[in-house]
Design a protein around this motif. Structure first.
Motif, short mmCIF file in Angstrom:
data_model
loop_
_atom_site.label_atom_id
_atom_site.label_comp_id
_atom_site.label_asym_id
_atom_site.label_seq_id
_atom_site.Cartn_x
_atom_site.Cartn_y
_atom_site.Cartn_z
N GLU A 146 43.78 46.37 -26.02
CA GLU A 146 42.62 45.68 -26.62
C GLU A 146 41.34 45.99 -25.81
O GLU A 146 41.37 45.97 -24.58
CB GLU A 146 42.86 44.15 -26.54
N PHE A 154 37.13 41.22 -21.33
CA PHE A 154 36.43 40.06 -20.75
C PHE A 154 35.00 40.39 -20.30
O PHE A 154 34.35 39.54 -19.70
CB PHE A 154 37.26 39.50 -19.58
N CYS A 204 46.27 40.45 -28.93
CA CYS A 204 46.23 39.59 -27.75
C CYS A 204 46.45 38.11 -28.07
O CYS A 204 47.56 37.70 -28.36
CB CYS A 204 44.92 39.83 -27.00
N ARG A 248 49.81 33.93 -29.65
CA ARG A 248 50.12 32.49 -29.53
C ARG A 248 50.26 31.81 -30.89
O ARG A 248 50.49 30.60 -30.94
CB ARG A 248 49.01 31.79 -28.72
N GLY A 281 44.26 42.47 -23.70
CA GLY A 281 43.60 42.47 -22.40
C GLY A 281 43.96 41.11 -21.82
O GLY A 281 43.15 40.20 -21.82
N TRP A 282 45.20 40.96 -21.40
CA TRP A 282 45.76 39.65 -21.03
C TRP A 282 45.65 39.47 -19.52
O TRP A 282 46.11 40.32 -18.76
CB TRP A 282 47.23 39.58 -21.46
N PRO A 283 45.09 38.36 -19.06
CA PRO A 283 44.90 38.17 -17.62
C PRO A 283 46.21 37.96 -16.86
O PRO A 283 47.15 37.35 -17.39
CB PRO A 283 44.04 36.90 -17.54
N ARG A 340 48.08 34.52 -16.53
CA ARG A 340 49.02 33.98 -17.54
C ARG A 340 50.02 35.05 -17.98
O ARG A 340 50.48 35.07 -19.12
CB ARG A 340 48.23 33.46 -18.75
#
Ligand SMILES: NC(=O)CCC(=O)C(=O)O
Length: 278
Positions: A59, A66, A166, A170, A191-193, A196
């Motif tokens: 992403e 971000f 991304c 959920r 683009g997952w931090p 988490r």
């Protein structure tokens, strides 16, 4: 090739082929690299994957998912912007289907969308998907971007592929709707931090298990806008087993061959999808 989701059989779609070689590029995104250089590098990496049937990028990799303060300046048209041009050429040169991750799209009306681009091996733009669930609650993407409104599937020769991005991970109802449209594979660029990362791995497996579908979850590596990325890209089979997983948040290419007959086998022998009541 673009198939906005429409009702179809609940427990499957058409099996077009029996296997699909997937290559996920867990691209490094960091602020030291100019966007144009990263585009060239990503295109080079795609060209190296000519043995694959489907190549996936994460992403928001041109600017960084971000890097909110750069969205306005770096926004580009989805169909004929610089990322689309570079990725179309790379898909054609490698002769692969390419999910080129997502870009900050500047729509004709001026709004911004988080838009995924999918190219066919002849370089044509086969599908675009505007991220439906925007991340950030009352800041970031959620306030800067407009929300997509349509689920999207792609008619890859090996299988119908459902698209999500991304934070969409959920929202299981989106994946159910993609299953109803015939999806046997989900592609989820992210683009997952790193903060988490556990949720990312857990939710990707959950979407595979509950929908009895392959999940290709392609994350970003590196750190941008002060947010270290999780990496942990994964290729998950329809039983929820992880076929391949990036060991850490380094840049790497993850490959696996998907056996599409496995989707039908699991849906036939453990037909939980048929027991849906809602
Ligand atoms: N870019 C995103 O959608 C991030 C999603 C995220 O960080 C989360 O769901 O947690």
């Amino acid at each position: 090739m673009l198939c906005p989701s429409a009702p179809s059989e609940r427990d499957g779609g058409t099996v077009h082929g029996s296997s699909l070689r997937a290559a996920l590029i867990q691209l490094r995104v960091d602020p030291d690299e100019p966007v144009a250089d990263r585009r060239e590098r990503a295109a080079r990496m795609v060209r190296e994957q000519s043995a694959a049937d489907l190549v996936v990028l994460p992403e928001g990799w041109p600017v960084g998912a971000f890097s909110f303060d750069r969205f306005e300046d770096e926004a580009e048209p989805a169909a004929d912007g610089p990322t689309a041009a570079a990725m179309s050429a790379a898909a054609r040169d490698a002769d692969v289907w390419l999910h080129a991750g997502s870009v900050v799209e500047r729509a004709p009306g001026g709004e911004l969308f988080n838009t995924s681009l999918v190219f066919a091996p002849d370089g044509s733009l086969a599908a675009t998907y505007r991220k439906i669930h925007r991340f950030g609650f009352d800041r970031g993407e959620a306030t800067l971007m407009a929300a997509g409104t349509e689920t999207v599937t792609v008619d890859h020769p090996a299988a119908v592929i459902g698209l999500a991005t991304c934070y969409d991970l959920r929202f299981p109802e989106q994946f159910r709707s993609l299953v109803d449209a015939g999806s046997r594979v989900f592609v989820v660029p992210a683009g997952w931090p790193r903060a988490r990362a556990g949720h990312w791995s857990l939710l990707a497996r959950a979407r595979a298990v509950e929908n009895q579908a392959y999940v290709l979850a392609c994350g970003t590596s590196g750190s941008h806008a002060g947010v270290p990325m999780a990496g942990r890209s994964a290729i998950i089979d329809p039983w929820g087993d992880v076929l391949a997983e990036a060991e850490d948040a380094e840049e790497q290419v993850l490959t696996a061959t998907l056996d599409l007959a496995e989707v039908a086998r699991i849906r036939d022998t453990f037909p939980a999808l048929k027991d849906r009541v809602l």
